[in-house]
Write a protein that holds these residues in place. Structure first.
Motif, PDB file in Angstrom:
ATOM      1  N   PRO A 121     -14.037 -72.228  87.666  1.00  0.00           N
ATOM      2  CA  PRO A 121     -13.697 -73.599  87.283  1.00  0.00           C
ATOM      3  C   PRO A 121     -12.976 -74.369  88.386  1.00  0.00           C
ATOM      4  O   PRO A 121     -13.120 -75.594  88.475  1.00  0.00           O
ATOM      5  CB  PRO A 121     -12.792 -73.399  86.056  1.00  0.00           C
ATOM      6  CG  PRO A 121     -13.261 -72.118  85.459  1.00  0.00           C
ATOM      7  CD  PRO A 121     -13.601 -71.249  86.648  1.00  0.00           C
ATOM      8  N   LYS A 122     -12.203 -73.697  89.233  1.00  0.00           N
ATOM      9  CA  LYS A 122     -11.539 -74.413  90.315  1.00  0.00           C
ATOM     10  C   LYS A 122     -12.558 -75.034  91.267  1.00  0.00           C
ATOM     11  O   LYS A 122     -12.414 -76.179  91.699  1.00  0.00           O
ATOM     12  CB  LYS A 122     -10.603 -73.478  91.092  1.00  0.00           C
ATOM     13  CG  LYS A 122      -9.206 -73.400  90.511  1.00  0.00           C
ATOM     14  CD  LYS A 122      -8.252 -72.675  91.425  1.00  0.00           C
ATOM     15  CE  LYS A 122      -7.926 -73.450  92.679  1.00  0.00           C
ATOM     16  NZ  LYS A 122      -7.140 -74.657  92.421  1.00  0.00           N
ATOM     17  N   MET A 123     -13.587 -74.282  91.600  1.00  0.00           N
ATOM     18  CA  MET A 123     -14.640 -74.824  92.454  1.00  0.00           C
ATOM     19  C   MET A 123     -15.390 -75.932  91.720  1.00  0.00           C
ATOM     20  O   MET A 123     -15.720 -76.982  92.294  1.00  0.00           O
ATOM     21  CB  MET A 123     -15.595 -73.718  92.875  1.00  0.00           C
ATOM     22  CG  MET A 123     -16.641 -74.130  93.905  1.00  0.00           C
ATOM     23  SD  MET A 123     -15.943 -74.412  95.544  1.00  0.00           S
ATOM     24  CE  MET A 123     -15.956 -72.734  96.213  1.00  0.00           C
ATOM     25  N   GLY A 124     -15.678 -75.713  90.440  1.00  0.00           N
ATOM     26  CA  GLY A 124     -16.402 -76.711  89.660  1.00  0.00           C
ATOM     27  C   GLY A 124     -15.646 -78.013  89.519  1.00  0.00           C
ATOM     28  O   GLY A 124     -16.240 -79.103  89.566  1.00  0.00           O
ATOM     29  N   PHE A 227      -9.977 -70.771  84.177  1.00  0.00           N
ATOM     30  CA  PHE A 227     -10.056 -69.811  85.280  1.00  0.00           C
ATOM     31  C   PHE A 227     -11.112 -68.730  85.065  1.00  0.00           C
ATOM     32  O   PHE A 227     -11.570 -68.121  86.012  1.00  0.00           O
ATOM     33  CB  PHE A 227      -8.696 -69.158  85.564  1.00  0.00           C
ATOM     34  CG  PHE A 227      -8.181 -68.263  84.485  1.00  0.00           C
ATOM     35  CD1 PHE A 227      -8.487 -66.921  84.463  1.00  0.00           C
ATOM     36  CD2 PHE A 227      -7.357 -68.768  83.489  1.00  0.00           C
ATOM     37  CE1 PHE A 227      -8.007 -66.086  83.473  1.00  0.00           C
ATOM     38  CE2 PHE A 227      -6.860 -67.942  82.501  1.00  0.00           C
ATOM     39  CZ  PHE A 227      -7.190 -66.598  82.491  1.00  0.00           C
ATOM     40  N   GLU A 228     -11.529 -68.479  83.829  1.00  0.00           N
ATOM     41  CA  GLU A 228     -12.576 -67.488  83.614  1.00  0.00           C
ATOM     42  C   GLU A 228     -13.939 -68.087  83.965  1.00  0.00           C
ATOM     43  O   GLU A 228     -14.132 -69.297  83.938  1.00  0.00           O
ATOM     44  CB  GLU A 228     -12.542 -66.995  82.181  1.00  0.00           C
ATOM     45  CG  GLU A 228     -11.288 -66.181  81.896  1.00  0.00           C
ATOM     46  CD  GLU A 228     -11.360 -65.455  80.574  1.00  0.00           C
ATOM     47  OE1 GLU A 228     -11.681 -64.269  80.587  1.00  0.00           O
ATOM     48  OE2 GLU A 228     -11.079 -66.083  79.563  1.00  0.00           O
ATOM     49  N   PRO A 229     -14.907 -67.247  84.352  1.00  0.00           N
ATOM     50  CA  PRO A 229     -16.195 -67.761  84.833  1.00  0.00           C
ATOM     51  C   PRO A 229     -16.863 -68.711  83.849  1.00  0.00           C
ATOM     52  O   PRO A 229     -16.747 -68.559  82.627  1.00  0.00           O
ATOM     53  CB  PRO A 229     -17.024 -66.484  85.015  1.00  0.00           C
ATOM     54  CG  PRO A 229     -16.032 -65.393  85.223  1.00  0.00           C
ATOM     55  CD  PRO A 229     -14.848 -65.772  84.388  1.00  0.00           C
ATOM     56  N   PHE A 230     -17.558 -69.702  84.419  1.00  0.00           N
ATOM     57  CA  PHE A 230     -18.326 -70.636  83.606  1.00  0.00           C
ATOM     58  C   PHE A 230     -19.368 -69.904  82.774  1.00  0.00           C
ATOM     59  O   PHE A 230     -19.822 -68.811  83.118  1.00  0.00           O
ATOM     60  CB  PHE A 230     -19.083 -71.628  84.491  1.00  0.00           C
ATOM     61  CG  PHE A 230     -18.229 -72.690  85.112  1.00  0.00           C
ATOM     62  CD1 PHE A 230     -17.251 -73.337  84.393  1.00  0.00           C
ATOM     63  CD2 PHE A 230     -18.432 -73.065  86.430  1.00  0.00           C
ATOM     64  CE1 PHE A 230     -16.473 -74.330  84.966  1.00  0.00           C
ATOM     65  CE2 PHE A 230     -17.665 -74.052  87.018  1.00  0.00           C
ATOM     66  CZ  PHE A 230     -16.684 -74.685  86.278  1.00  0.00           C
ATOM     67  N   ARG A 231     -19.772 -70.510  81.680  1.00  0.00           N
ATOM     68  CA  ARG A 231     -21.003 -70.141  81.004  1.00  0.00           C
ATOM     69  C   ARG A 231     -22.014 -71.254  81.299  1.00  0.00           C
ATOM     70  O   ARG A 231     -21.638 -72.331  81.778  1.00  0.00           O
ATOM     71  CB  ARG A 231     -20.797 -69.993  79.493  1.00  0.00           C
ATOM     72  CG  ARG A 231     -20.413 -71.281  78.788  1.00  0.00           C
ATOM     73  CD  ARG A 231     -20.201 -71.062  77.298  1.00  0.00           C
ATOM     74  NE  ARG A 231     -19.856 -72.319  76.640  1.00  0.00           N
ATOM     75  CZ  ARG A 231     -20.735 -73.175  76.157  1.00  0.00           C
ATOM     76  NH1 ARG A 231     -22.028 -72.916  76.249  1.00  0.00           N
ATOM     77  NH2 ARG A 231     -20.350 -74.286  75.572  1.00  0.00           N
ATOM     78  N   ILE A 232     -23.271 -71.002  81.055  1.00  0.00           N
ATOM     79  CA  ILE A 232     -24.313 -71.997  81.295  1.00  0.00           C
ATOM     80  C   ILE A 232     -24.849 -72.490  79.956  1.00  0.00           C
ATOM     81  O   ILE A 232     -25.325 -71.699  79.138  1.00  0.00           O
ATOM     82  CB  ILE A 232     -25.449 -71.428  82.161  1.00  0.00           C
ATOM     83  CG1 ILE A 232     -24.912 -71.094  83.561  1.00  0.00           C
ATOM     84  CG2 ILE A 232     -26.604 -72.423  82.257  1.00  0.00           C
ATOM     85  CD1 ILE A 232     -25.959 -70.542  84.501  1.00  0.00           C
TER      86      ILE A 232
END
Length: 363
Positions: A121-124, A227-232
């Motif tokens: 999420p930080k990159m997003g 902070f946890e990985p994105f879902r699509i």
């Protein structure tokens, strides 16, 4: 709408972050937090310096951690894939989590690091591709029946460009010695163009937050995890073919789904992930409403099935011992309904116990 039910599933087994450990009651508190609710009116002056907390944790790890070579590699990688403090300036855990990607993969592959950072999420947030949607989604969703006008919106191109320019291939083709490659006229050769950016932007559609879980730092009354990985979100993802920068097609090297072997879900290496009480898969699309809809027919395995025995792993009394992940170590024979289906998405072992079949990538 209950976002926790939608993202995690009712009764699903929830695991912590990679390498997350349980708190040790014999250790003192490291974070002196007086108030953790930024939405609380009048509470803004009541909590400590979060920026100093991040600095303290980073400094202590770098100076005292036993894996000093790894720490230095991680810092060098962080300088390359810097995401800064413009996003989540107050969250300690969210910032440290993104840095942990570097330490966790300090001697791994750059491909794995870039993949994990893309799902961060930080990159997003920094490059604006959170909730970027396919043109098709906006075209279908924004229709004015009165005027017959539809909305034409293209996916966000910020990260699509920067992932090439800053984080991978750069602006110009290079020789092995690092000098720029030239064409027959002595001109620099560009590595990508606007068409490549647009194709990348279509790849980066549908990324959205997962639901917030417990045992994490959160300064807002949020339902999402930052902070946890994105879902699509499959509805917002562009599912049309996309060209690669080599003038091929993304996915060219994967087998065709129609060429997978018969009953591939029973072959050696087939992987199943425990979903607990949720019948909604995470790697394939299925309407969330199906989870609680009793009219939806479940694929229920027979206790006489070899697949059932692998997933259940029964004890002498017949009680199942569910594992988080099960990988078949031999080819299995089909049994009953298994023999009449091409594939399996969700398999029910018993009421309230489901496994998701993680099919190998194919196109």
């Amino acid at each position: 709408e209950n976002l926790v039910q939608r993202n995690r599933g009712g009764g699903m087994l929830v695991c912590g972050s990679p390498n997350e450990v349980a708190p040790d009651p014999e250790l003192d508190d490291y974070f002196a937090v007086k108030n953790i609710d930024l939405d609380c009116v009048g509470c803004q002056d009541n909590y400590e310096n979060y920026f100093a907390q991040k600095q303290t944790v980073l400094a202590l790890n770098m100076l005292h951690a036993e894996d000093q070579l790894c720490q230095r590699m991680a810092w060098a990688l962080y300088e390359l894939l810097y995401v800064g403090t413009t996003t989540m300036p107050d969250n300690t855990e969210g910032n440290l989590y993104s840095y942990d990607i570097m330490t966790r993969n300090c001697f791994g592959t750059y491909d794995q690091i870039l993949k994990e950072m893309t799902f961060s999420p930080k990159m997003g947030e920094q490059f604006n591709y959170i909730d970027s949607s396919a043109t098709r989604f906006h075209w279908d969703a924004w229709y004015d029946e009165t005027t017959g006008v539809r909305k034409l919106v293209f996916p966000d191109e910020n990260y699509a460009r920067e992932v090439m320019q800053l984080f991978s291939i750069g602006l110009h083709e290079l020789e092995l010695d690092g000098t720029e490659t030239r064409d027959k006229f002595g001109r620099e050769i560009q590595t990508y163009d606007n068409v490549n950016i647009m194709n990348n932007a279509r790849v980066m559609t549908g990324f959205t937050y997962t639901a917030r879980r417990g045992n994490t730092e959160e300064l807002f009354r949020a339902t999402k995890s930052r902070f946890e990985p994105f879902r699509i979100d499959i509805d917002k993802h562009d599912f049309f073919p996309k060209q690669s920068i080599e003038d091929g097609w993304i996915g060219d090297r994967y087998p065709l789904c129609e060429d997978l072997p018969k009953h591939h879900f029973l072959k050696i290496g087939a992987t199943y992930r425990f979903r607990g009480g949720s019948s909604i898969p995470t790697s394939q699309y299925m309407p969330a409403s199906w989870d609680a809809d009793e009219k939806i027919k479940r694929f229920v395995l027979s206790p006489d099935s070899m697949l059932y025995k692998k997933l259940c792993d029964p004890d002498p009394a017949g009680n199942c011992n569910f594992s988080n992940v099960v990988t078949l170590d031999e080819n299995l024979n089909c049994f009953g309904n298994e023999c009449s289906v091409d594939s399996v998405i969700i398999a029910q072992i018993s009421p309230g116990a489901f496994y998701e079949y993680i099919r190998q990538p194919c196109t």
